[in-house]
Scaffold this motif. Structure first.
Motif, PDB file in Angstrom:
ATOM      1  N   VAL A  19       0.747  -1.109   0.087  1.00  0.00           N
ATOM      2  CA  VAL A  19       0.169   0.065   0.153  1.00  0.00           C
ATOM      3  C   VAL A  19       0.438   1.391  -0.387  1.00  0.00           C
ATOM      4  CG1 VAL A  19      -1.794   1.026   1.433  1.00  0.00           C
ATOM      5  CG2 VAL A  19      -1.914  -0.884   1.381  1.00  0.00           C
ATOM      6  N   SER A  20       1.765   0.867   0.539  1.00  0.00           N
ATOM      7  CA  SER A  20       2.549   2.342   1.044  1.00  0.00           C
ATOM      8  C   SER A  20       3.704   2.448  -0.313  1.00  0.00           C
ATOM      9  CB  SER A  20       3.821   1.913   1.946  1.00  0.00           C
ATOM     10  OG  SER A  20       2.915   2.172   3.725  1.00  0.00           O
ATOM     11  N   GLY A  21       3.776   1.049  -1.375  1.00  0.00           N
ATOM     12  CA  GLY A  21       4.706   2.054  -2.608  1.00  0.00           C
ATOM     13  C   GLY A  21       3.487   2.072  -3.215  1.00  0.00           C
ATOM     14  N   ALA A  22       2.158   2.243  -2.881  1.00  0.00           N
ATOM     15  CA  ALA A  22       1.157   2.453  -4.223  1.00  0.00           C
ATOM     16  C   ALA A  22       0.765   3.860  -3.997  1.00  0.00           C
ATOM     17  CB  ALA A  22       0.119   1.473  -4.243  1.00  0.00           C
ATOM     18  N   TRP A  23       1.153   4.289  -2.860  1.00  0.00           N
ATOM     19  CA  TRP A  23       0.377   5.631  -2.710  1.00  0.00           C
ATOM     20  C   TRP A  23       1.894   6.852  -3.492  1.00  0.00           C
ATOM     21  CZ3 TRP A  23       3.514   9.895  -0.883  1.00  0.00           C
ATOM     22  CH2 TRP A  23       2.121  11.208  -0.851  1.00  0.00           C
ATOM     23  N   THR A  24       0.103   7.604  -3.675  1.00  0.00           N
ATOM     24  CA  THR A  24       0.666   9.143  -5.183  1.00  0.00           C
ATOM     25  C   THR A  24       0.504   9.461  -3.705  1.00  0.00           C
ATOM     26  OG1 THR A  24      -0.868   8.788  -6.330  1.00  0.00           O
ATOM     27  CG2 THR A  24       1.176   8.149  -6.866  1.00  0.00           C
ATOM     28  N   PRO A  25       0.277  11.110  -4.743  1.00  0.00           N
ATOM     29  CA  PRO A  25      -0.063  12.626  -3.557  1.00  0.00           C
ATOM     30  C   PRO A  25      -1.344  13.013  -4.787  1.00  0.00           C
ATOM     31  CG  PRO A  25       2.147  12.724  -4.424  1.00  0.00           C
ATOM     32  CD  PRO A  25       1.841  11.389  -4.527  1.00  0.00           C
ATOM     33  N   GLU A  26      -1.500  12.435  -5.677  1.00  0.00           N
ATOM     34  CA  GLU A  26      -2.519  12.913  -6.232  1.00  0.00           C
ATOM     35  C   GLU A  26      -3.777  11.375  -6.004  1.00  0.00           C
ATOM     36  OE1 GLU A  26       1.029  13.998  -8.258  1.00  0.00           O
ATOM     37  OE2 GLU A  26       0.468  11.648  -7.898  1.00  0.00           O
TER      38      GLU A  26
ATOM     39  N   LEU B 224      12.986  -0.198  -1.264  1.00  0.00           N
ATOM     40  CA  LEU B 224      13.192  -1.006  -2.216  1.00  0.00           C
ATOM     41  C   LEU B 224      12.386  -1.666  -2.838  1.00  0.00           C
ATOM     42  CD1 LEU B 224      15.067  -0.126  -4.780  1.00  0.00           C
ATOM     43  CD2 LEU B 224      17.157  -2.120  -3.603  1.00  0.00           C
ATOM     44  N   ALA B 225      12.040  -2.697  -2.535  1.00  0.00           N
ATOM     45  CA  ALA B 225      11.403  -3.840  -2.441  1.00  0.00           C
ATOM     46  C   ALA B 225       9.639  -3.018  -2.580  1.00  0.00           C
ATOM     47  CB  ALA B 225      11.351  -4.624  -1.468  1.00  0.00           C
ATOM     48  N   SER B 226       9.596  -2.522  -2.229  1.00  0.00           N
ATOM     49  CA  SER B 226       8.061  -1.672  -2.817  1.00  0.00           C
ATOM     50  C   SER B 226       8.139  -0.938  -3.972  1.00  0.00           C
ATOM     51  CB  SER B 226       7.265  -0.439  -2.014  1.00  0.00           C
ATOM     52  OG  SER B 226       8.086   0.079  -1.214  1.00  0.00           O
ATOM     53  N   VAL B 227       9.686  -0.316  -4.717  1.00  0.00           N
ATOM     54  CA  VAL B 227       9.747  -0.284  -5.510  1.00  0.00           C
ATOM     55  C   VAL B 227      10.024  -0.960  -6.433  1.00  0.00           C
ATOM     56  CG1 VAL B 227      10.021   1.563  -7.051  1.00  0.00           C
ATOM     57  CG2 VAL B 227      10.213   2.458  -4.304  1.00  0.00           C
ATOM     58  N   ALA B 228      11.241  -2.380  -6.956  1.00  0.00           N
ATOM     59  CA  ALA B 228      10.904  -2.804  -7.340  1.00  0.00           C
ATOM     60  C   ALA B 228      10.375  -4.055  -7.680  1.00  0.00           C
ATOM     61  CB  ALA B 228      12.728  -3.137  -7.347  1.00  0.00           C
ATOM     62  N   VAL B 229       9.326  -4.496  -6.678  1.00  0.00           N
ATOM     63  CA  VAL B 229       8.642  -5.373  -6.850  1.00  0.00           C
ATOM     64  C   VAL B 229       7.659  -5.335  -7.875  1.00  0.00           C
ATOM     65  CG1 VAL B 229       7.133  -7.057  -6.068  1.00  0.00           C
ATOM     66  CG2 VAL B 229       9.284  -6.889  -4.566  1.00  0.00           C
ATOM     67  N   PRO B 230       6.982  -4.500  -7.694  1.00  0.00           N
ATOM     68  CA  PRO B 230       5.925  -4.280  -8.683  1.00  0.00           C
ATOM     69  C   PRO B 230       6.602  -3.631 -10.881  1.00  0.00           C
ATOM     70  CG  PRO B 230       5.354  -3.050  -6.969  1.00  0.00           C
ATOM     71  CD  PRO B 230       6.792  -3.563  -6.905  1.00  0.00           C
ATOM     72  N   GLU B 231       7.807  -3.127 -10.524  1.00  0.00           N
ATOM     73  CA  GLU B 231       8.380  -3.022 -11.797  1.00  0.00           C
ATOM     74  C   GLU B 231       8.962  -4.317 -12.163  1.00  0.00           C
ATOM     75  OE1 GLU B 231       9.574   0.613 -11.617  1.00  0.00           O
ATOM     76  OE2 GLU B 231       7.680   1.586 -10.733  1.00  0.00           O
ATOM     77  N   ARG B 232       9.412  -4.917 -11.913  1.00  0.00           N
ATOM     78  CA  ARG B 232      10.424  -6.443 -12.232  1.00  0.00           C
ATOM     79  C   ARG B 232      10.036  -6.787 -13.642  1.00  0.00           C
ATOM     80  NH1 ARG B 232       6.614  -8.855  -9.197  1.00  0.00           N
ATOM     81  NH2 ARG B 232       6.715 -11.603  -9.484  1.00  0.00           N
TER      82      ARG B 232
END
Length: 213
Positions: A142-149, A200-208
């Motif tokens: 959830v934290s990795g998917a959050w965006t300000p928009e 880093l995992a929350s960024v890399a895992v969805p984009e792997r």
């Protein structure tokens, strides 16, 4: 090669950016040592911002966006991290409070199970640990998917679909959460780099890269 071009290439390699002519999808992540240093810095930032516990999801969200900008060489300044943290806190506090309450209940169940006060303590304890690990993975996702928009609600609501769409990725995030817990159990200061790795995992895992079909 001119001085400006050399400066741009160094910025792309370090992730300090912004650069727009750097090759590759994540030019800022091409320098392994620079990425390692940025992960450590992110761990320090996330730890400091997440000390009140209920602020940890917001801190992880800001840390994830910081590392994503670094990897894409878009400019990963501390000011941008602070702006993301301020934007994430209002909605992130309820998420953190709910997660903290669930952790407290599950931790109590595990303690009681280990003490033998509950019937079937071994099974109850195993379920408690599994749910704690799953909760940690969910917070990272959830934290990795959050965006300000978009805010927190879409990120939370999209969690079941994202897990169903990418079960191995969800398990990777659970493993990252377990790594943070293991680091805390081994030596408390290890939580700092572990949280950086989790961000880093929350960024890399969805984009792997993934196989289609």
């Amino acid at each position: 090669m001119g001085r400006s071009e050399r400066t741009a290439r160094r910025a792309a390699a370090s992730g300090s950016g912004p650069t727009h002519d750097a090759p590759g999808r994540n030019p800022g992540a091409s320098g392994g040592f620079a990425l390692f240093g940025e992960v450590l810095l992110t761990g320090v930032l996330v730890t400091a911002a997440g000390l009140p516990v209920v602020t940890l999801p917001a801190a992880l969200a800001a840390g994830s966006r910081h590392l994503r900008r670094f990897a894409r060489a878009e400019g990963s300044s501390l000011r941008a991290f602070g702006a993301d943290l301020r934007a994430a806190l209002p909605g992130g506090l309820p998420v953190g409070a709910v997660a903290a309450a669930i952790v407290a209940v599950l931790a109590l169940d595990v303690v009681l199970a280990v003490s033998g006060a509950l019937p079937g303590g071994g099974i109850v304890g195993a379920i408690g640990w599994a749910l704690l690990a799953a909760l940690g993975g969910a917070v990272l996702a959830v934290s990795g998917a959050w965006t300000p928009e978009t805010g927190w609600r879409p990120a939370v609501r999209a969690l079941p679909a994202s897990v169903a769409r990418d079960v191995p990725g969800a398990l990777y995030l659970v493993a990252a959460a377990c790594f943070v817990g293991l680091a805390a159990w081994m030596l408390v200061p290890l939580v700092v780099p572990a949280l950086g790795c989790a961000a880093l995992a929350s960024v890399a895992v969805p984009e792997r890269p993934r196989r289609s079909g």
